[in-house]
Design a protein around this motif. Structure first.
Motif, PDB file in Angstrom:
ATOM      1  N   UNK A  69       3.088  14.905   4.337  1.00 27.12           N
ATOM      2  CA  UNK A  69       2.836  15.873   5.398  1.00 27.12           C
ATOM      3  C   UNK A  69       1.785  15.365   6.380  1.00 27.12           C
ATOM      4  N   UNK A  70       0.652  14.886   5.844  1.00 26.90           N
ATOM      5  CA  UNK A  70      -0.442  14.441   6.718  1.00 26.90           C
ATOM      6  C   UNK A  70      -1.479  13.704   5.887  1.00 26.90           C
ATOM      7  N   UNK A  71      -2.393  13.040   6.586  1.00 26.82           N
ATOM      8  CA  UNK A  71      -3.523  12.400   5.930  1.00 26.82           C
ATOM      9  C   UNK A  71      -3.405  10.892   5.888  1.00 26.82           C
ATOM     10  N   UNK A  72      -4.554  10.273   5.848  1.00 26.72           N
ATOM     11  CA  UNK A  72      -4.644   8.828   5.753  1.00 26.72           C
ATOM     12  C   UNK A  72      -5.013   8.476   4.316  1.00 26.72           C
ATOM     13  N   UNK A  73      -4.261   7.591   3.702  1.00 24.19           N
ATOM     14  CA  UNK A  73      -4.504   7.229   2.301  1.00 24.19           C
ATOM     15  C   UNK A  73      -5.906   6.643   2.146  1.00 24.19           C
ATOM     16  N   UNK A  74      -6.720   7.344   1.364  1.00 28.83           N
ATOM     17  CA  UNK A  74      -8.114   6.977   1.135  1.00 28.83           C
ATOM     18  C   UNK A  74      -8.419   7.182  -0.341  1.00 28.83           C
ATOM     19  N   UNK A  75      -9.159   6.286  -0.934  1.00 30.68           N
ATOM     20  CA  UNK A  75      -9.529   6.431  -2.336  1.00 30.68           C
ATOM     21  C   UNK A  75     -10.678   7.437  -2.450  1.00 30.68           C
ATOM     22  N   UNK A  76     -10.354   8.662  -2.841  1.00 31.44           N
ATOM     23  CA  UNK A  76     -11.366   9.703  -2.996  1.00 31.44           C
ATOM     24  C   UNK A  76     -11.881   9.821  -4.423  1.00 31.44           C
ATOM     25  N   UNK A  77     -11.260   9.127  -5.355  1.00 28.56           N
ATOM     26  CA  UNK A  77     -11.669   9.192  -6.764  1.00 28.56           C
ATOM     27  C   UNK A  77     -12.059   7.784  -7.219  1.00 28.56           C
ATOM     28  N   UNK A  78     -13.246   7.333  -6.797  1.00 33.83           N
ATOM     29  CA  UNK A  78     -13.667   5.953  -7.060  1.00 33.83           C
ATOM     30  C   UNK A  78     -14.003   5.692  -8.524  1.00 33.83           C
ATOM     31  N   UNK A  79     -14.165   6.741  -9.310  1.00 30.09           N
ATOM     32  CA  UNK A  79     -14.409   6.562 -10.747  1.00 30.09           C
ATOM     33  C   UNK A  79     -13.093   6.215 -11.441  1.00 30.09           C
ATOM     34  N   UNK A  80     -12.033   6.922 -11.107  1.00 27.82           N
ATOM     35  CA  UNK A  80     -10.741   6.739 -11.768  1.00 27.82           C
ATOM     36  C   UNK A  80      -9.889   5.646 -11.108  1.00 27.82           C
ATOM     37  N   UNK A  81     -10.025   5.492  -9.793  1.00 27.65           N
ATOM     38  CA  UNK A  81      -9.171   4.565  -9.045  1.00 27.65           C
ATOM     39  C   UNK A  81      -9.986   3.497  -8.334  1.00 27.65           C
ATOM     40  N   UNK A  82      -9.429   2.292  -8.277  1.00 28.38           N
ATOM     41  CA  UNK A  82     -10.062   1.198  -7.542  1.00 28.38           C
ATOM     42  C   UNK A  82      -9.566   1.140  -6.108  1.00 28.38           C
ATOM     43  N   UNK A  83      -8.328   1.618  -5.884  1.00 28.43           N
ATOM     44  CA  UNK A  83      -7.738   1.496  -4.560  1.00 28.43           C
ATOM     45  C   UNK A  83      -6.571   2.469  -4.410  1.00 28.43           C
ATOM     46  N   UNK A  84      -6.198   2.697  -3.158  1.00 29.69           N
ATOM     47  CA  UNK A  84      -5.046   3.527  -2.806  1.00 29.69           C
ATOM     48  C   UNK A  84      -4.330   2.819  -1.671  1.00 29.69           C
ATOM     49  N   UNK A  85      -2.992   2.843  -1.694  1.00 32.61           N
ATOM     50  CA  UNK A  85      -2.275   2.242  -0.571  1.00 32.61           C
ATOM     51  C   UNK A  85      -0.882   2.807  -0.414  1.00 32.61           C
ATOM     52  N   UNK A  86      -0.364   2.634   0.795  1.00 30.55           N
ATOM     53  CA  UNK A  86       1.046   2.903   1.081  1.00 30.55           C
ATOM     54  C   UNK A  86       1.773   1.573   0.918  1.00 30.55           C
ATOM     55  N   UNK A  87       2.852   1.570   0.191  1.00 24.37           N
ATOM     56  CA  UNK A  87       3.644   0.353   0.003  1.00 24.37           C
ATOM     57  C   UNK A  87       5.102   0.669   0.290  1.00 24.37           C
ATOM     58  N   UNK A  88       5.823  -0.277   0.862  1.00 23.99           N
ATOM     59  CA  UNK A  88       7.250  -0.041   1.072  1.00 23.99           C
ATOM     60  C   UNK A  88       7.977   0.017  -0.274  1.00 23.99           C
ATOM     61  N   UNK A  89       8.970   0.862  -0.363  1.00 19.84           N
ATOM     62  CA  UNK A  89       9.708   1.025  -1.616  1.00 19.84           C
ATOM     63  C   UNK A  89      10.273  -0.310  -2.093  1.00 19.84           C
ATOM     64  N   UNK A  90      10.724  -1.140  -1.166  1.00 20.29           N
ATOM     65  CA  UNK A  90      11.313  -2.418  -1.580  1.00 20.29           C
ATOM     66  C   UNK A  90      10.283  -3.352  -2.223  1.00 20.29           C
ATOM     67  N   UNK A  91       8.999  -3.040  -2.095  1.00 23.23           N
ATOM     68  CA  UNK A  91       7.941  -3.852  -2.716  1.00 23.23           C
ATOM     69  C   UNK A  91       7.480  -3.287  -4.055  1.00 23.23           C
ATOM     70  N   UNK A  92       8.107  -2.235  -4.536  1.00 19.59           N
ATOM     71  CA  UNK A  92       7.661  -1.561  -5.754  1.00 19.59           C
ATOM     72  C   UNK A  92       7.443  -2.523  -6.920  1.00 19.59           C
ATOM     73  N   UNK A  93       8.362  -3.447  -7.145  1.00 14.18           N
ATOM     74  CA  UNK A  93       8.259  -4.365  -8.286  1.00 14.18           C
ATOM     75  C   UNK A  93       7.050  -5.293  -8.191  1.00 14.18           C
ATOM     76  N   UNK A  94       6.472  -5.470  -7.022  1.00 14.76           N
ATOM     77  CA  UNK A  94       5.259  -6.283  -6.893  1.00 14.76           C
ATOM     78  C   UNK A  94       4.047  -5.538  -7.450  1.00 14.76           C
ATOM     79  N   UNK A  95       4.147  -4.221  -7.572  1.00 19.65           N
ATOM     80  CA  UNK A  95       3.028  -3.415  -8.047  1.00 19.65           C
ATOM     81  C   UNK A  95       3.229  -2.905  -9.479  1.00 19.65           C
ATOM     82  N   UNK A  96       4.454  -2.488  -9.779  1.00 17.50           N
ATOM     83  CA  UNK A  96       4.760  -1.925 -11.099  1.00 17.50           C
ATOM     84  C   UNK A  96       6.067  -2.556 -11.571  1.00 17.50           C
ATOM     85  N   UNK A  97       6.083  -3.138 -12.781  1.00 17.02           N
ATOM     86  CA  UNK A  97       7.359  -3.674 -13.273  1.00 17.02           C
ATOM     87  C   UNK A  97       8.409  -2.554 -13.329  1.00 17.02           C
TER      88      UNK A  97
END
Length: 113
Positions: A69-97
């Motif tokens: 809907x809206x918003x810029x991807x930002x890591x708001x939970x720095x304790x639980x997460x190291x990073x946040x990003x938008x990735x193209x679906x075709x790149x999914x396997x580069x991030x998660x097997x």
């Protein structure tokens, strides 16, 4: 697609935003709330994809496909997460097997090979 890089001790791994649902809460609402809390992204219209007992964690999981809907991807939970990003679906396997992803999620994303 929106991904978060989770911290697990010294290990980092990419996954979709997630959260724990308390018995009195709506899983769809928690999916939207956790996405906002972790990433600053407003999501809506959650469509349930399916559910399973996770084969690694043995936790009952419900999966939702949400629309941006809206918003810029930002890591708001720095304790639980190291990073946040938008990735193209075709790149999914580069991030998660792909073998680690619930097959109905792959179908919903159109990511089956």
């Amino acid at each position: 697609m929106l991904l978060v890089q989770r911290r697990d001790g010294d290990l980092l791994s990419w996954q979709f935003p997630a959260g724990v649902v308390k018995p009195e809460k709506s899983a769809a609402r928690v999916a939207i709330q956790e996405t906002k809390i972790e990433t600053a992204v407003d999501a809506g219209a959650p469509q349930e994809i399916g559910a399973r007992v996770h084969p690694v964690t043995n936790v009952y999981c419900r999966y939702f496909l949400c629309e941006y809907l809206a918003g810029e991807a930002t890591n708001l939970d720095i304790v639980e997460n190291a990073s946040v990003l938008w990735a193209p679906i075709e790149a999914l396997a580069r991030f998660i097997p792909l073998a680690n992803i619930f097959p109905p999620v792959l179908d919903a994303l159109g990511a089956r090979t």
